[in-house]
Design an enzyme around this catalytic site. Structure first.
Site, PDB file in Angstrom:
ATOM      1  N   ASN A 295      52.819  48.431  48.178  1.00  0.00           N
ATOM      2  CA  ASN A 295      52.748  47.672  46.755  1.00  0.00           C
ATOM      3  C   ASN A 295      53.092  48.386  45.450  1.00  0.00           C
ATOM      4  O   ASN A 295      53.268  47.693  44.514  1.00  0.00           O
ATOM      5  CB  ASN A 295      51.414  46.708  46.733  1.00  0.00           C
ATOM      6  CG  ASN A 295      51.024  45.961  47.600  1.00  0.00           C
ATOM      7  OD1 ASN A 295      51.843  45.588  48.724  1.00  0.00           O
ATOM      8  ND2 ASN A 295      49.939  44.980  47.535  1.00  0.00           N
TER       9      ASN A 295
ATOM     10  N   ASP B 233      41.793  47.429  37.242  1.00  0.00           N
ATOM     11  CA  ASP B 233      41.336  46.264  36.860  1.00  0.00           C
ATOM     12  C   ASP B 233      39.757  46.120  37.307  1.00  0.00           C
ATOM     13  O   ASP B 233      39.699  45.872  38.697  1.00  0.00           O
ATOM     14  CB  ASP B 233      42.008  45.161  37.033  1.00  0.00           C
ATOM     15  CG  ASP B 233      41.585  43.900  36.400  1.00  0.00           C
ATOM     16  OD1 ASP B 233      41.616  43.686  35.020  1.00  0.00           O
ATOM     17  OD2 ASP B 233      41.037  43.065  37.330  1.00  0.00           O
TER      18      ASP B 233
ATOM     19  N   HIS C 230      35.814  37.647  30.408  1.00  0.00           N
ATOM     20  CA  HIS C 230      36.134  37.214  31.537  1.00  0.00           C
ATOM     21  C   HIS C 230      36.774  35.877  31.660  1.00  0.00           C
ATOM     22  O   HIS C 230      37.582  35.521  32.110  1.00  0.00           O
ATOM     23  CB  HIS C 230      35.113  37.579  32.757  1.00  0.00           C
ATOM     24  CG  HIS C 230      35.720  37.532  34.095  1.00  0.00           C
ATOM     25  ND1 HIS C 230      35.011  38.479  34.859  1.00  0.00           N
ATOM     26  CD2 HIS C 230      36.609  36.993  34.713  1.00  0.00           C
ATOM     27  CE1 HIS C 230      35.838  38.281  36.032  1.00  0.00           C
ATOM     28  NE2 HIS C 230      36.507  37.582  36.198  1.00  0.00           N
TER      29      HIS C 230
ATOM     30  N   LYS D 187      35.340  43.703  32.554  1.00  0.00           N
ATOM     31  CA  LYS D 187      35.288  42.429  31.703  1.00  0.00           C
ATOM     32  C   LYS D 187      33.640  42.093  31.641  1.00  0.00           C
ATOM     33  O   LYS D 187      32.730  42.180  32.462  1.00  0.00           O
ATOM     34  CB  LYS D 187      35.799  41.299  32.751  1.00  0.00           C
ATOM     35  CG  LYS D 187      37.408  41.822  33.246  1.00  0.00           C
ATOM     36  CD  LYS D 187      37.893  40.690  33.946  1.00  0.00           C
ATOM     37  CE  LYS D 187      39.124  40.936  34.607  1.00  0.00           C
ATOM     38  NZ  LYS D 187      38.954  41.502  36.147  1.00  0.00           N
TER      39      LYS D 187
ATOM     40  N   TYR E 176      32.463  41.379  39.827  1.00  0.00           N
ATOM     41  CA  TYR E 176      32.538  41.900  41.096  1.00  0.00           C
ATOM     42  C   TYR E 176      31.471  42.688  41.941  1.00  0.00           C
ATOM     43  O   TYR E 176      31.706  42.866  43.079  1.00  0.00           O
ATOM     44  CB  TYR E 176      34.107  42.757  40.945  1.00  0.00           C
ATOM     45  CG  TYR E 176      35.225  41.624  40.307  1.00  0.00           C
ATOM     46  CD1 TYR E 176      35.354  40.748  40.164  1.00  0.00           C
ATOM     47  CD2 TYR E 176      36.364  42.720  40.012  1.00  0.00           C
ATOM     48  CE1 TYR E 176      36.352  40.016  39.587  1.00  0.00           C
ATOM     49  CE2 TYR E 176      37.495  42.165  39.439  1.00  0.00           C
ATOM     50  CZ  TYR E 176      37.630  40.630  39.182  1.00  0.00           C
ATOM     51  OH  TYR E 176      38.654  40.012  38.745  1.00  0.00           O
TER      52      TYR E 176
HETATM   53  N1  NAP Z   1      40.554  37.165  35.855  1.00  0.00           N
HETATM   54  C1  NAP Z   1      40.209  36.761  36.966  1.00  0.00           C
HETATM   55  O1  NAP Z   1      39.387  35.778  36.789  1.00  0.00           O
HETATM   56  C2  NAP Z   1      40.761  37.232  38.313  1.00  0.00           C
HETATM   57  C3  NAP Z   1      40.700  36.497  39.319  1.00  0.00           C
HETATM   58  C4  NAP Z   1      41.298  36.948  40.453  1.00  0.00           C
HETATM   59  C5  NAP Z   1      41.788  38.078  40.593  1.00  0.00           C
HETATM   60  N2  NAP Z   1      41.492  39.041  39.529  1.00  0.00           N
HETATM   61  C6  NAP Z   1      42.091  40.340  39.382  1.00  0.00           C
HETATM   62  O2  NAP Z   1      43.042  40.485  40.029  1.00  0.00           O
HETATM   63  C7  NAP Z   1      43.364  41.353  41.100  1.00  0.00           C
HETATM   64  C8  NAP Z   1      44.643  40.886  42.195  1.00  0.00           C
HETATM   65  O3  NAP Z   1      43.793  39.889  42.981  1.00  0.00           O
HETATM   66  P1  NAP Z   1      44.673  39.017  43.729  1.00  0.00           P
HETATM   67  O4  NAP Z   1      43.757  38.166  44.929  1.00  0.00           O
HETATM   68  O5  NAP Z   1      45.194  37.944  42.768  1.00  0.00           O
HETATM   69  O6  NAP Z   1      45.638  39.920  44.397  1.00  0.00           O
HETATM   70  P2  NAP Z   1      46.966  39.787  45.357  1.00  0.00           P
HETATM   71  O7  NAP Z   1      47.453  40.954  45.703  1.00  0.00           O
HETATM   72  O8  NAP Z   1      47.773  38.488  44.746  1.00  0.00           O
HETATM   73  O9  NAP Z   1      46.260  39.200  46.670  1.00  0.00           O
HETATM   74  C9  NAP Z   1      45.392  39.727  47.521  1.00  0.00           C
HETATM   75  C10 NAP Z   1      45.644  39.138  48.790  1.00  0.00           C
HETATM   76  O10 NAP Z   1      46.992  39.669  49.310  1.00  0.00           O
HETATM   77  C11 NAP Z   1      46.870  40.395  50.611  1.00  0.00           C
HETATM   78  N3  NAP Z   1      47.920  41.307  50.409  1.00  0.00           N
HETATM   79  C12 NAP Z   1      48.045  42.501  49.627  1.00  0.00           C
HETATM   80  N4  NAP Z   1      48.969  43.116  49.469  1.00  0.00           N
HETATM   81  C13 NAP Z   1      49.888  42.671  50.562  1.00  0.00           C
HETATM   82  C14 NAP Z   1      51.035  42.970  51.303  1.00  0.00           C
HETATM   83  N5  NAP Z   1      51.576  43.885  50.863  1.00  0.00           N
HETATM   84  N6  NAP Z   1      51.450  42.085  52.138  1.00  0.00           N
HETATM   85  C15 NAP Z   1      50.748  41.028  52.674  1.00  0.00           C
HETATM   86  N7  NAP Z   1      49.654  40.854  52.092  1.00  0.00           N
HETATM   87  C16 NAP Z   1      49.110  41.399  51.030  1.00  0.00           C
HETATM   88  C17 NAP Z   1      45.408  40.778  50.519  1.00  0.00           C
HETATM   89  O11 NAP Z   1      45.456  40.883  51.951  1.00  0.00           O
HETATM   90  P3  NAP Z   1      44.184  41.641  52.633  1.00  0.00           P
HETATM   91  O12 NAP Z   1      42.773  41.094  52.244  1.00  0.00           O
HETATM   92  O13 NAP Z   1      44.452  41.552  54.222  1.00  0.00           O
HETATM   93  O14 NAP Z   1      44.473  42.877  52.376  1.00  0.00           O
HETATM   94  C18 NAP Z   1      44.643  39.937  49.897  1.00  0.00           C
HETATM   95  O15 NAP Z   1      44.391  38.943  50.658  1.00  0.00           O
HETATM   96  C19 NAP Z   1      41.903  41.526  41.467  1.00  0.00           C
HETATM   97  O16 NAP Z   1      41.642  42.275  42.310  1.00  0.00           O
HETATM   98  C20 NAP Z   1      41.236  41.377  40.268  1.00  0.00           C
HETATM   99  O17 NAP Z   1      41.147  42.636  39.786  1.00  0.00           O
HETATM  100  C21 NAP Z   1      41.093  38.475  38.163  1.00  0.00           C
END
Ligand code: NAP
Length: 313
Positions: free
Chosen positions: A273, A52, A119, A86, A57
């Site tokens: 993960n 994604d 987006h 997006k 970004y």
């Molecule tokens: N459409 C939108 O507006 C939008 C908005 C946000 C996100 N997204 C998409 O969604 C994706 C997911 O993002 P998210 O922030 O939601 O991801 P997430 O996986 O919910 O959160 C990422 C965070 O979790 C931590 N993490 C990841 N794996 C872990 C584990 N096994 N144990 C403990 N902590 C862990 C990471 O830490 P570290 O930093 O220490 O690795 C990071 O701080 C993004 O990359 C993007 O592609 C889309």
């Protein structure tokens, strides 16, 4: 109702017959360019086949480079991965949609996209400034274009064959409905924040009834603590079944019929993960029973993301 098949390999069909989306996706919202490249490589190596991305970004080039290297090194065909990017808010004017799409494709070094999303439903002043602001610091919106105008331009991209499916993101059900009703090509995917603290049940039901893939971001609550990764119910389930809290939350998301995005930044986290398996029914129901309610990302209300940590707009 839980599903017992291998969650890591689950694919969800797109409603226009153009293919299938792997339910477990890797998100590239990674502020650091070098980390973007290593994390993308590690995700491919761990088994992620759904990537994604977003113009917003500002790392599509790095993702493209890592994909090209990773596919070659792993003997993975382009057809074996599902790539999304997006359209950003400052490109909502119909005449800007095609060029924005072409620029993303070029940065990603791809000849087609599996999915292109709007987006957010908020149009910003058109131009190269991603977050145009007035002297008082307020975002400058664009009232000269409607979401349906932008959607029509997105439909043309599918018609010309460079993009297999289109969808929406950061949107509420009341804004989805008029687009759904008027669309020639119905949205294939809706990407929104969702986790046990924000189940978005009504939107999920709407999507399920129409064959739209509900794609959840922030399944780990953006990693914010205290939060989901330290929730007592999640911790108890994880301890009982011998999985990590992250694995529990990702499995829960797929078992409830959504696709899900996560952003591991190291090889170990990518393996963790990806290594998910179905929760026993009682555990699944315990997570469903969590009563805390919290939205973490304000983007759905304003079009301005809380999603570029550490990176100035
Ligand atoms: N459409 C939108 O507006 C939008 C908005 C946000 C996100 N997204 C998409 O969604 C994706 C997911 O993002 P998210 O922030 O939601 O991801 P997430 O996986 O919910 O959160 C990422 C965070 O979790 C931590 N993490 C990841 N794996 C872990 C584990 N096994 N144990 C403990 N902590 C862990 C990471 O830490 P570290 O930093 O220490 O690795 C990071 O701080 C993004 O990359 C993007 O592609 C889309």
């Amino acid at each position: 109702m839980t599903e017992s098949s291998d969650l890591r390999l689950k694919k969800i069909p797109l409603n226009n017959g153009s293919g299938q989306m792997p339910a477990l996706g890797f998100g590239t919202l990674i502020p650091d360019a070098a980390v973007t490249m290593t994390a993308t490589r590690d995700a491919l190596q761990a088994g992620f086949r759904h990537i994604d991305c977003a113009e917003r970004y500002r790392n599509e080039r790095e993702v493209g480079e890592a994909l090209q290297a990773g596919l070659a090194a792993g003997g993975i065909a382009r057809e074996d991965i599902f790539v999304t990017t997006k359209l950003w808010n400052s490109n909502h004017r119909p005449e800007r949609v095609g060029p924005a799409f072409a620029a993303s494709l070029d940065r990603l070094r791809l000849s087609y996209l599996d999915l292109y999303l709007i987006h957010t439903p908020f149009a910003f002043q058109p131009g190269d400034e991603q977050e145009p602001r007035d002297r008082d610091g307020n975002v400058i919106y664009d009232d000269g274009v409607t979401l349906l105008d932008t959607w029509r331009a997105m439909e043309s991209l599918v018609d010309n064959g460079k993009c297999r499916a289109i969808g929406l993101s950061d949107i509420t059900l009341d804004r989805v409905l008029p687009i759904y009703e008027s669309a020639k090509i119905k949205p294939a995917v809706i990407e929104v924040e969702s986790h046990p603290y924000l189940p978005e049940t009504e939107l999920l039901e709407f999507c399920k009834e129409r064959g739209i893939i509900f794609l959840a971001f922030a399944p780990l609550g953006h990693g914010i603590t205290p939060g989901l990764l330290e929730d007592p119910v999640v911790l108890a389930v994880a301890a009982r079944i011998g999985k990590t809290p992250a694995q529990v939350l990702l499995a829960w998301a797929i078992q409830r019929g959504t696709a899900v995005l996560t952003t591991p930044k190291s090889a170990a986290r990518a393996r963790e993960n990806f290594d998910i398996s179905a929760l026993p029914e009682d555990a699944f129901n315990e997570i469903n029973g969590i009563q805390t309610r919290q939205r973490l990302n304000p983007v759905v209300n304003t079009g301005v993301g809380g999603f570029l940590p550490g990176k100035p707009a």
